[in-house]
Design a protein around this motif. Structure first.
Motif, mmCIF file in Angstrom:
data_model
loop_
_atom_site.group_PDB
_atom_site.id
_atom_site.type_symbol
_atom_site.label_atom_id
_atom_site.label_comp_id
_atom_site.label_asym_id
_atom_site.label_seq_id
_atom_site.Cartn_x
_atom_site.Cartn_y
_atom_site.Cartn_z
ATOM 1 N N PRO A 63 0.833 -1.213 0.000
ATOM 2 C CA PRO A 63 0.000 0.000 0.000
ATOM 3 C C PRO A 63 0.869 1.266 0.000
ATOM 4 O O PRO A 63 1.867 1.348 0.699
ATOM 5 N N ALA A 64 0.495 2.201 -0.830
ATOM 6 C CA ALA A 64 1.219 3.470 -0.911
ATOM 7 C C ALA A 64 0.492 4.514 -0.066
ATOM 8 O O ALA A 64 -0.742 4.485 0.056
ATOM 9 N N ALA A 65 1.223 5.429 0.486
ATOM 10 C CA ALA A 65 0.635 6.424 1.382
ATOM 11 C C ALA A 65 -0.303 7.371 0.641
ATOM 12 O O ALA A 65 -1.334 7.767 1.168
ATOM 13 N N GLN A 66 0.029 7.736 -0.595
ATOM 14 C CA GLN A 66 -0.796 8.698 -1.316
ATOM 15 C C GLN A 66 -2.079 8.057 -1.861
ATOM 16 O O GLN A 66 -3.033 8.729 -2.167
ATOM 17 N N LEU A 67 -2.102 6.748 -2.026
ATOM 18 C CA LEU A 67 -3.288 6.061 -2.560
ATOM 19 C C LEU A 67 -4.005 5.317 -1.443
ATOM 20 O O LEU A 67 -4.349 4.153 -1.583
ATOM 21 N N ALA A 68 -4.251 5.952 -0.347
ATOM 22 C CA ALA A 68 -4.792 5.284 0.834
ATOM 23 C C ALA A 68 -6.304 5.218 0.836
ATOM 24 O O ALA A 68 -6.921 5.216 1.885
ATOM 25 N N THR A 69 -6.943 5.154 -0.315
ATOM 26 C CA THR A 69 -8.391 5.013 -0.329
ATOM 27 C C THR A 69 -8.749 3.565 -0.051
ATOM 28 O O THR A 69 -7.933 2.653 -0.211
ATOM 29 N N ALA A 70 -9.951 3.351 0.365
ATOM 30 C CA ALA A 70 -10.396 2.005 0.732
ATOM 31 C C ALA A 70 -10.381 1.070 -0.472
ATOM 32 O O ALA A 70 -9.987 -0.094 -0.365
ATOM 33 N N ALA A 71 -10.767 1.557 -1.628
ATOM 34 C CA ALA A 71 -10.798 0.720 -2.825
ATOM 35 C C ALA A 71 -9.389 0.311 -3.228
ATOM 36 O O ALA A 71 -9.138 -0.848 -3.586
ATOM 37 N N LEU A 82 -6.725 0.151 -1.263
ATOM 38 C CA LEU A 82 -6.195 -0.770 -0.258
ATOM 39 C C LEU A 82 -6.780 -2.172 -0.432
ATOM 40 O O LEU A 82 -6.085 -3.175 -0.298
ATOM 41 N N SER A 83 -8.069 -2.225 -0.739
ATOM 42 C CA SER A 83 -8.723 -3.516 -0.944
ATOM 43 C C SER A 83 -8.159 -4.230 -2.173
ATOM 44 O O SER A 83 -7.863 -5.431 -2.132
ATOM 45 N N ALA A 84 -8.008 -3.493 -3.264
ATOM 46 C CA ALA A 84 -7.459 -4.095 -4.487
ATOM 47 C C ALA A 84 -6.021 -4.526 -4.269
ATOM 48 O O ALA A 84 -5.605 -5.613 -4.699
ATOM 49 N N SER A 85 -5.257 -3.705 -3.586
ATOM 50 C CA SER A 85 -3.866 -4.032 -3.311
ATOM 51 C C SER A 85 -3.763 -5.288 -2.457
ATOM 52 O O SER A 85 -2.934 -6.173 -2.707
ATOM 53 N N ALA A 86 -4.620 -5.383 -1.439
ATOM 54 C CA ALA A 86 -4.611 -6.571 -0.575
ATOM 55 C C ALA A 86 -5.010 -7.815 -1.364
ATOM 56 O O ALA A 86 -4.431 -8.896 -1.178
ATOM 57 N N HIS A 87 -5.986 -7.671 -2.246
ATOM 58 C CA HIS A 87 -6.436 -8.795 -3.056
ATOM 59 C C HIS A 87 -5.300 -9.293 -3.957
ATOM 60 O O HIS A 87 -5.016 -10.509 -4.009
ATOM 61 N N PHE A 88 -4.628 -8.383 -4.671
ATOM 62 C CA PHE A 88 -3.535 -8.790 -5.554
ATOM 63 C C PHE A 88 -2.359 -9.355 -4.778
ATOM 64 O O PHE A 88 -1.717 -10.309 -5.187
ATOM 65 N N ARG A 89 -2.075 -8.760 -3.609
ATOM 66 C CA ARG A 89 -0.981 -9.257 -2.792
ATOM 67 C C ARG A 89 -1.283 -10.678 -2.307
ATOM 68 O O ARG A 89 -0.420 -11.544 -2.326
ATOM 69 N N GLU A 90 -2.528 -10.940 -1.934
ATOM 70 C CA GLU A 90 -2.919 -12.284 -1.501
ATOM 71 C C GLU A 90 -2.784 -13.293 -2.645
ATOM 72 O O GLU A 90 -2.255 -14.397 -2.463
ATOM 73 N N ARG A 91 -3.224 -12.889 -3.819
ATOM 74 C CA ARG A 91 -3.097 -13.785 -4.971
ATOM 75 C C ARG A 91 -1.641 -14.024 -5.325
ATOM 76 O O ARG A 91 -1.258 -15.144 -5.675
ATOM 77 N N LEU A 92 -0.819 -12.999 -5.232
ATOM 78 C CA LEU A 92 0.603 -13.170 -5.507
ATOM 79 C C LEU A 92 1.273 -14.068 -4.468
ATOM 80 O O LEU A 92 2.137 -14.885 -4.797
#
Length: 139
Positions: free
Chosen positions: A51-59, A61-71
């Protein structure tokens, strides 16, 4: 002479088998290297998706967590493939060693047959009657 032909044929077969197992071992090593490279790439991607500090929106963060989990799931699967490839390399190396032992055994049999043939010829010369030929008339 049939034994020599048989040993020569066996040696050719064992040499061919050794070359084939060496080729299989080389392919297994290449596959293990490519799997390890893929696993390192997937791990690097998983580390990059943070997660990047400037892109801290919920969407985001959710997308980032989803891709990180898949990776991470892909990294686990890649690690399993790397382990399987390393086990295959170990089996291929053992097969190569076994083929080399078989070929060496045939080479030893050929060397023993050659030694036996030489000893047989020496014994035949020893058993031959001694003949002395006079090369010159007495002076």
């Amino acid at each position: 002479m049939a034994d020599a032909k048989k040993l020569a044929r066996l040696h050719r077969v064992r040499t061919l088998q050794l070359n084939l197992t060496r080729a299989d071992e080389a392919r297994a090593c290449d596959k293990a290297a490519s799997e390890a490279l893929l696993a390192s790439r997937i791990t690097a991607l998983a580390d990059a998706v943070a997660p990047a500090a400037q892109l801290a929106t919920a969407a985001n963060l959710s997308a980032s967590a989803h891709f990180r989990e898949r990776l991470h799931d892909s990294a686990i699967a890649a690690r399993a493939r790397v382990d399987a490839a390393e086990q295959f390399v170990a089996r291929a190396a053992e097969a190569t060693r076994a083929a080399k032992r078989d070929q060496s055994a045939i080479e030893k049999l050929i060397a023993r047959a050659d030694t036996d043939a030489v000893l047989k010829a020496i014994r035949a010369l020893e058993a031959a009657p001694a003949t002395r030929s006079v090369r010159h008339d007495p002076c």
